[in-house]
Scaffold this active site. Structure first.
Site, PDB file in Angstrom:
ATOM      1  N   CYS A 112      -4.872  87.093 -30.722  1.00 50.20           N
ATOM      2  CA  CYS A 112      -5.061  87.554 -29.205  1.00 50.20           C
ATOM      3  C   CYS A 112      -3.411  87.744 -28.965  1.00 50.20           C
ATOM      4  CB  CYS A 112      -5.671  86.572 -28.324  1.00 50.20           C
ATOM      5  SG  CYS A 112      -5.916  87.345 -26.769  1.00 50.20           S
ATOM      6  N   LEU A 113      -3.022  88.901 -29.227  1.00 51.94           N
ATOM      7  CA  LEU A 113      -1.670  89.442 -28.796  1.00 51.94           C
ATOM      8  C   LEU A 113      -1.973  90.847 -28.196  1.00 51.94           C
ATOM      9  CD1 LEU A 113       1.282  88.501 -28.894  1.00 51.94           C
ATOM     10  CD2 LEU A 113       1.557  89.586 -31.121  1.00 51.94           C
TER      11      LEU A 113
END
Length: 183
Positions: A112-113
């Site tokens: 999750c970036l």
């Protein structure tokens, strides 16, 4: 007119093959941009890049991150990068190959970036992504998690979170989940 270009192309190919040289493979725009990005990499000393399929396959590579600060200090984390031929118009696909107890990386390796998803822009590059991944290890974000359990522990009990991270990195269990040693 079009046939003239095809004839010229065919003549060029025949001439190259007659010289014993293999035909020249044209690079996609994505390959050209990726080549530029890789040649301009300015990685922190704690990060390295490798090409497990050889230098001929620039579109698939691995980045190893060894944080020197924070909860994950001393660990070694490997990420696989898969780049599409329309890069930079599409973000690279990045997966964490090292199973890690982290609020922003799930147990399947999804990351999750924001710059890998909704905030991706073609002006961003591989260097930016690597720094973003490195930042996840120095400053994990419990507010936008993939691993909700790890995020809740980080938010509610940072010392327990640190203990869980150390146990996971040492090759132990956190809850019912086992981890491989990565330190």
């Amino acid at each position: 007119m079009i046939k003239l270009f095809k004839v010229k192309e065919k003549q060029r190919e025949l001439a190259e093959n007659a010289n014993g040289k293999p035909p020249i493979k044209k690079q996609s725009a994505g390959e050209l941009r990726l080549h530029k990005d890789i040649s301009e990499l300015n990685l922190p000393k704690t990060c390295s890049i490798s090409f497990p399929n050889g230098k001929d396959d620039l579109m698939n590579f691995e980045v190893t991150i060894r944080p020197d600060d924070g909860y994950y200090m001393g660990g070694t984390f490997v990420f696989s990068f898969s780049i599409s031929s329309i890069y930079p118009h599409e973000a690279p696909k990045v997966k964490c190959k090292t199973k890690v107890y982290h609020p922003n990386i799930d147990l399947e390796g999804n990351v999750c970036l924001n710059i890998l998803r909704e905030d991706w822009k073609p002006v961003l590059n591989i260097n930016t992504i690597i720094y973003g991944l490195y930042h996840l290890f120095t400053e994990p974000n419990h507010e936008d998690p993939l691993n909700h359990e790890a995020a809740a522990v980080l938010s509610d009990n940072p010392s327990m979170f640190e203990s869980n991270v150390r146990r996971a990195m040492s090759g132990g269990y956190v809850g019912q989940t086992s981890f491989q040693r990565c330190m």
